[in-house]
Motif scaffolding. Structure first.
Motif, PDB file in Angstrom:
ATOM      1  N   UNK B  48      32.598  13.506 -64.172  1.00  0.00           N
ATOM      2  CA  UNK B  48      31.145  13.306 -64.197  1.00  0.00           C
ATOM      3  C   UNK B  48      30.460  14.538 -63.628  1.00  0.00           C
ATOM      4  N   UNK B  49      29.225  14.766 -64.079  1.00  0.00           N
ATOM      5  CA  UNK B  49      28.386  15.727 -63.398  1.00  0.00           C
ATOM      6  C   UNK B  49      26.951  15.227 -63.403  1.00  0.00           C
ATOM      7  N   UNK B  50      26.185  15.750 -62.426  1.00  0.00           N
ATOM      8  CA  UNK B  50      24.813  15.282 -62.237  1.00  0.00           C
ATOM      9  C   UNK B  50      23.910  16.465 -61.906  1.00  0.00           C
ATOM     10  N   UNK B  51      22.779  16.548 -62.600  1.00  0.00           N
ATOM     11  CA  UNK B  51      21.827  17.624 -62.336  1.00  0.00           C
ATOM     12  C   UNK B  51      20.640  17.123 -61.530  1.00  0.00           C
ATOM     13  N   UNK B  52      20.625  15.821 -61.175  1.00  0.00           N
ATOM     14  CA  UNK B  52      19.537  15.290 -60.369  1.00  0.00           C
ATOM     15  C   UNK B  52      19.773  13.826 -60.043  1.00  0.00           C
ATOM     16  N   UNK B  53      18.963  13.287 -59.144  1.00  0.00           N
ATOM     17  CA  UNK B  53      19.090  11.888 -58.733  1.00  0.00           C
ATOM     18  C   UNK B  53      19.026  10.985 -59.959  1.00  0.00           C
ATOM     19  N   UNK B  54      20.005  10.091 -60.055  1.00  0.00           N
ATOM     20  CA  UNK B  54      20.021   9.124 -61.146  1.00  0.00           C
ATOM     21  C   UNK B  54      20.432   9.681 -62.495  1.00  0.00           C
ATOM     22  N   UNK B  55      20.729  10.985 -62.564  1.00  0.00           N
ATOM     23  CA  UNK B  55      21.137  11.623 -63.831  1.00  0.00           C
ATOM     24  C   UNK B  55      22.633  11.882 -63.786  1.00  0.00           C
ATOM     25  N   UNK B  56      23.388  11.105 -64.543  1.00  0.00           N
ATOM     26  CA  UNK B  56      24.833  11.210 -64.559  1.00  0.00           C
ATOM     27  C   UNK B  56      25.289  11.448 -65.985  1.00  0.00           C
ATOM     28  N   UNK B  57      26.119  12.450 -66.158  1.00  0.00           N
ATOM     29  CA  UNK B  57      26.755  12.702 -67.456  1.00  0.00           C
ATOM     30  C   UNK B  57      28.230  12.391 -67.324  1.00  0.00           C
ATOM     31  N   UNK B  58      28.724  11.559 -68.230  1.00  0.00           N
ATOM     32  CA  UNK B  58      30.122  11.158 -68.225  1.00  0.00           C
ATOM     33  C   UNK B  58      30.868  11.960 -69.269  1.00  0.00           C
ATOM     34  N   UNK B  59      31.970  12.558 -68.852  1.00  0.00           N
ATOM     35  CA  UNK B  59      32.739  13.379 -69.763  1.00  0.00           C
ATOM     36  C   UNK B  59      33.897  12.634 -70.398  1.00  0.00           C
ATOM     37  N   UNK B  60      34.434  11.674 -69.704  1.00  0.00           N
ATOM     38  CA  UNK B  60      35.613  10.971 -70.205  1.00  0.00           C
ATOM     39  C   UNK B  60      35.417   9.476 -70.014  1.00  0.00           C
ATOM     40  N   UNK B  61      35.302   8.699 -71.081  1.00  0.00           N
ATOM     41  CA  UNK B  61      35.141   7.249 -70.922  1.00  0.00           C
ATOM     42  C   UNK B  61      36.401   6.643 -70.314  1.00  0.00           C
ATOM     43  N   UNK B  62      36.238   5.894 -69.252  1.00  0.00           N
ATOM     44  CA  UNK B  62      37.402   5.385 -68.544  1.00  0.00           C
ATOM     45  C   UNK B  62      36.969   4.326 -67.549  1.00  0.00           C
ATOM     46  N   UNK B  63      37.843   4.074 -66.625  1.00  0.00           N
ATOM     47  CA  UNK B  63      37.684   3.003 -65.667  1.00  0.00           C
ATOM     48  C   UNK B  63      36.801   3.377 -64.484  1.00  0.00           C
ATOM     49  N   UNK B  64      36.173   4.536 -64.508  1.00  0.00           N
ATOM     50  CA  UNK B  64      35.438   5.028 -63.369  1.00  0.00           C
ATOM     51  C   UNK B  64      33.953   5.134 -63.683  1.00  0.00           C
ATOM     52  N   UNK B  65      33.142   5.144 -62.628  1.00  0.00           N
ATOM     53  CA  UNK B  65      31.706   5.377 -62.773  1.00  0.00           C
ATOM     54  C   UNK B  65      31.247   6.246 -61.616  1.00  0.00           C
ATOM     55  N   UNK B  66      30.088   6.849 -61.766  1.00  0.00           N
ATOM     56  CA  UNK B  66      29.541   7.695 -60.707  1.00  0.00           C
ATOM     57  C   UNK B  66      28.078   7.353 -60.503  1.00  0.00           C
ATOM     58  N   UNK B  67      27.625   7.585 -59.270  1.00  0.00           N
ATOM     59  CA  UNK B  67      26.219   7.370 -58.958  1.00  0.00           C
ATOM     60  C   UNK B  67      25.741   8.462 -58.021  1.00  0.00           C
ATOM     61  N   UNK B  68      24.439   8.698 -58.074  1.00  0.00           N
ATOM     62  CA  UNK B  68      23.829   9.695 -57.202  1.00  0.00           C
ATOM     63  C   UNK B  68      22.590   9.047 -56.583  1.00  0.00           C
ATOM     64  N   UNK B  69      22.788   8.304 -55.508  1.00  0.00           N
ATOM     65  CA  UNK B  69      21.676   7.566 -54.915  1.00  0.00           C
ATOM     66  C   UNK B  69      20.695   8.441 -54.137  1.00  0.00           C
ATOM     67  N   UNK B  70      21.175   9.584 -53.658  1.00  0.00           N
ATOM     68  CA  UNK B  70      20.326  10.535 -52.944  1.00  0.00           C
ATOM     69  C   UNK B  70      20.589  11.933 -53.487  1.00  0.00           C
ATOM     70  N   UNK B  71      19.701  12.842 -53.163  1.00  0.00           N
ATOM     71  CA  UNK B  71      19.761  14.186 -53.733  1.00  0.00           C
ATOM     72  C   UNK B  71      21.106  14.861 -53.521  1.00  0.00           C
ATOM     73  N   UNK B  72      21.697  14.686 -52.334  1.00  0.00           N
ATOM     74  CA  UNK B  72      22.907  15.426 -52.008  1.00  0.00           C
ATOM     75  C   UNK B  72      24.114  14.517 -51.829  1.00  0.00           C
TER      76      UNK B  72
END
Lengths: 113, 111
Positions: B48-72
């Motif tokens: 996963x990568x994120x360019x900002x809060x709440x913006x998540x790009x998933x590269x590989x569909x799988x059993x995992x997820x990502x979140x960005x609740x705060x800026x850092x």
């Protein structure tokens, strides 16, 4: 599309002899290139970077790399290997908008006493 | 100066259990954040990568997820771990331009 090929999965040298780790890249634009080192169970540490300035780049711990556009290569060298150089090395190219990075498969360097 | 903290360093979890790995960057604002995985004998895989809060790009569909609740802050999660989720997980950041700066990684073993 961008890609990176590290030509050797394993390299073994004797302490005090030169190191050469080979990297070729493919890119549709002028790339930024990097070499990272990873010791076991550690994160990756930046050794050096090329970002369109001087083609011969010097990094930490005596390593350097030369960007050769005509050969699409960015080989990593060091004149004299030290035991502490034993690690895995990754060649990396950045994506055009710098949001993505493309990693080579890594080269494990073994240094013999 | 900027620093990146990643924890825990090691984790052993049974199959089917949940996962939460946390990564925090200090000393910069609005970083790009990344999660990578290294499986045994394989290279780095961008998850996963994120360019900002709440913006998540998933590269590989799988059993995992990502979140960005705060800026850092960047969190990698799973509701139910699989054996194949074992590996070395690395968090990394940039200012929006290279280079990548990596954390020390988390060794996850799913048993």
């Amino acid at each position: 599309a961008q890609s990176v090929t590290q030509l050797d999965s394993h390299v073994s040298v004797s302490e005090g002899t030169p190191v050469l780790l080979r990297c070729n890249y493919s890119s549709s634009y002028s790339p930024s290139l990097f070499w990272y080192v990873q010791h076991p169970n550690k994160g990756l540490q930046l050794l050096l970077k090329y970002t369109s300035a001087a083609t011969l780049v010097k990094g930490i711990n005596g390593f350097e790399a030369e960007f050769k556009k005509s050969e699409t290569s960015f080989h990593l060298t060091k004149p004299s290997a030290h035991m502490s150089d034993a690690a895995e090395y990754f060649c990396v190219v950045s994506g055009e908008n710098f949001n993505k990075f493309y990693f080579g498969s890594g080269t494990k360097l073994n240094v013999k006493p | 100066s900027q620093t990146i903290h990643q924890w825990p360093a090691t984790l052993v979890q049974p199959v089917g259990s949940p996962l939460s790995l946390e990564c925090t960057v200090e000393g910069t604002s609005n970083p790009n954040l990344y999660w990578y995985r290294q499986a045994a004998g394989r290279g780095l895989q961008l998850l996963f990568y994120s360019v900002g809060i709440g913006q998540i790009s998933s590269e590989v569909p799988q059993n995992l997820s990502a979140s960005r609740p705060q800026d850092r802050q960047f969190i990698l999660s799973s509701k139910k771990l699989l054996l194949s989720d074992s590996g070395f997980y690395l968090c990394a950041w940039t200012t929006g331009r290279p280079p990548l700066h990596f954390g020390n990684g988390t060794r996850l073993t799913v048993t």
